[in-house]
Enzyme design. Structure first.
Site, PDB file in Angstrom:
ATOM      1  CB  CYS A   2      -0.889   0.086   1.099  1.00 33.72           C
ATOM      2  SG  CYS A   2      -1.979  -1.128   1.147  1.00 33.72           S
ATOM      3  CE  LYS A 626      12.635  -3.174  -2.556  1.00 39.37           C
ATOM      4  NZ  LYS A 626      13.578  -4.173  -3.138  1.00 39.37           N
TER       5      LYS A 626
END
EC number: 2.6.1.16
Length: 631
Positions: A2, A626
């Site tokens: 997010c 990530k």
């Protein structure tokens, strides 16, 4: 996972929000949206899928608001559909909220608010937040909407359980953006008459390098005049911003097709930076020095009298920890265990005295790693001195949450890494373990001064050796990769210190090419994996010089006897390997103890070129993020 972006200032907010969200795409997402305040109303636009879809919708909107929030969502509660995308609004369309994290008690709050007559239109945990804030607001004095909003958010965050970072707009407050943080990263950016918030500094560096990291339990109010920081009880907190040493060019591709390829080619520079930062150039064994050859700046008490080291990490960082285990045991002579952080919390080993716990996370925000470290700290806090918590962090983000909860950190100095698949940060983490192992080895006299200097000489040769691989093998590996674009399965084999590199090679390939790949200790192949082998399953074997070289060659020949195509990571001067392998990923000849860093480079290139040949989104592979900031 997010991404949050917020802006208040003198420019058109929509453009800044979209640009910031584009800088956060690497974190992974499946929907996106923005909200602005215009003429006393919230305007919200959301879209499923990539930002391109959101931008298409915005083309039909004229929006000159100078206040807004944006979000890229990674689905946790509710499917990746537009109605679940952020921002979420209350029933009166007054309050807009974007959130990272998970509200663990959202169902309880949702039920309570439903009993009061509120309607919910999504399946998310986030939607309870704007409705909760609105419910609190209706009971507060309305003569000063700005102060009422701050008070309502202060009351609301006390009711939220879990990890969250939120940004809040109020249609009645066109000069105010309020954010709050609890166990999820949130950064503030300072400009001239404009202020920003984001879940990662990569969204900010094009606008400012003056930033402030909120800490857990803090709220910030951003206005065109400045920033005010409070604790959750709304007491003012004095904090000073800092200046980043990053520039806007660090988040650009600079001529490379993908960020991942750029970051692979940045590794010689990363290694040089680490060596210059931590290794003493003047240190010579012949001088019989009384000081360590490594400048880590750690408190001596952290490594004094150590009897055991435990490493907690996830994913690629776990592989770096496995290499670290070999180094700490072989060089420093300290028994070391490596745990998946996600498993450690639920099956923690018995406590041992004089134990150093190392948390490895490139972002410094990996939720499982932080939670495991916090648990380890808490279970040791009340024990006698022999069991006191000694916690070290290895991270690429010294400003991260990790840095606030450990005794010391080793900064890996890799710079911003945009590609989801870790490359340069992995190499930098492994280097950190070399430095730590050498430092402890010197303190404990587990290696002779001459042996330490020999390893240091080898480390200093690594940048040039990596450059040799990139310059001499890059094109050959790209050509070889084209032959595997349709392959369905890969096996990676390694032994000793290069077994973790086999795991890392397999992970890189599966992450970005979506090819099933597994890494195994070469000696374990005959205990099961050999049943998978045939002419359709290539085998990559890491056959570097040293104590296990001949064993790996022997294991590779077993695979060849089953018709598997053999790919060898091997030195350029290894004639024996040339006679066994069908294809060669050639690297310079290095000492066995230093081989992981050179062995991983061709595996990174192979994975990259296979994925690129398959036409895949190398930098943003499906379903991956990530920074994994939820457990």
């Amino acid at each position: 996972m997010c991404g949050i972006v917020g802006y208040i200032g003198t420019q058109t907010a929509v453009n800044i929000l979209i640009e910031g969200l584009e800088r956060l795409e690497y974190r992974g997402y499946d929907s996106a949206g923005i909200a602005t305040v215009t003429e006393g109303k919230i305007e919200s636009v959301r879209a499923k899928g990539k930002l391109f879809n959101l931008k298409e919708k915005l083309e039909n909107h004229s929006n000159f608001s100078r206040l807004g929030i944006g979000h890229t969502r990674w689905a946790t509660h509710g499917k990746p559909e537009e109605h679940n995308a952020h921002p979420h609004l209350d029933n009166q369309q007054r309050i807009a909220v974007v959130q990272n994290g998970i509200i663990e008690n959202y169902q309880t709050l949702r039920d309570q608010l439903k009993e009061k007559g509120y309607q919910f239109y999504s399946e998310t945990d986030t939607e309870v937040i704007p409705i909760l804030i609105a419910d609190i607001l209706k009971d507060l004095p309305s003569d000063d909407p700005d102060e009422a909003l701050l008070e309502a958010i202060g009351k609301a965050v006390h009711q939220l359980e879990g990890a969250f970072a939120i940004a809040v707009l109020d249609a009645h407050c066109p000069e105010q953006l309020i954010v709050a943080r609890q166990q999820a990263p949130l950064i503030l950016g300072f400009g001239q008459g404009e202020f920003f918030c984001a879940s990662d500094v990569t969204a900010l560096v094009h606008h400012t390098t003056t930033v402030l990291s909120l800490e857990n339990g803090e709220i910030a109010r951003l206005t065109p005049l400045g920033v005010e920081v409070y604790d959750f009880n709304l007491k003012r907190v004095r904090k000073l911003p800092r200046t980043l040493d990053w520039s806007a060019t660090t988040v650009e591709k600079q001529g490379f097709r993908h960020f991942m390829l750029k970051e692979i080619y940045e590794q010689p520079a990363v290694v040089r930076t680490c060596l210059a930062t931590y290794l003493n150039e003047q240190w010579r064994a012949a001088d019989h020095p009384s000081h360590s050859p490594v400048f880590l700046g750690l408190d001596p008490q952290l490594t004094k009298n150590l009897q055991h080291i435990q490493v907690l990490a996830c994913g690629t960082s776990w592989h770096a920890g496995l290499v670290g285990k070999y180094l700490l045991e072989q060089l420093a002579g300290i028994p070391t265990t490596v745990h998946y952080a996600s498993e450690f919390r639920y099956a923690a080993p018995p406590l041992t005295p004089h134990t150093l716990t190392i948390g490895v996370t490139q972002s410094g925000e990996t939720a499982d790693t932080l939670a495991a470290l916090e648990m380890e700290k808490q279970r040791r806090l009340t024990l006698e001195d022999d069991y006191k918590p000694l916690i070290l962090g290895i991270t690429n983000r010294p400003e991260s949450t990790l840095a606030t909860m450990v005794n010391e950190i080793i900064n890996t100095h890799a710079g911003i890494e945009i590609g989801v698949a870790a490359t340069k940060t992995f190499v930098a983490q492994v280097l950190a373990f070399y430095f730590l192992a050498l430092d402890i080895a010197f303190q404990r006299h587990s290696l002779s001064l001459e042996a330490i200097e020999h390893i240091m000489v080898g480390l200093r040769q690594l940048p040039a050796q990596i450059e040799t691989i990139l310059e001499q093998q890059g094109s050959a590996i790209e050509a070889l990769a084209h032959e595997f674009a349709e392959t369905q399965d890969f096996i990676f084999l390694g032994r000793g210190i290069n077994f973790p590199i086999a795991l890392e090679g397999a992970l890189k390939l599966k992450e970005i090419s979506y090819i099933h790949a597994e890494g195994y200790p070469a000696g374990e192949m005959k205990h099961g994996p050999i049943a998978l082998l045939d002419a359709k399953v290539p085998v990559v074997a890491i056959a570097m010089p040293g104590s296990v070289h001949d064993k790996v060659i022997s294991n590779a020949q077993e695979a060849k006897a089953r018709d598997a195509r053999l790919i060898g990571v091997t030195p350029m001067d290894d004639s024996q390997a040339r006679s066994v392998f069908d294809d060669l990923l050639l690297v310079p000849h290095v000492e066995e103890m230093l081989s992981p860093i050179v062995a991983v480079i061709p595996l990174q290139l192979l994975s990259y070129h296979i994925a690129a040949r398959r036409g895949l989104d190398v930098d943003q592979p499906r379903n991956l993020a990530k920074s994994v900031t939820v457990e």
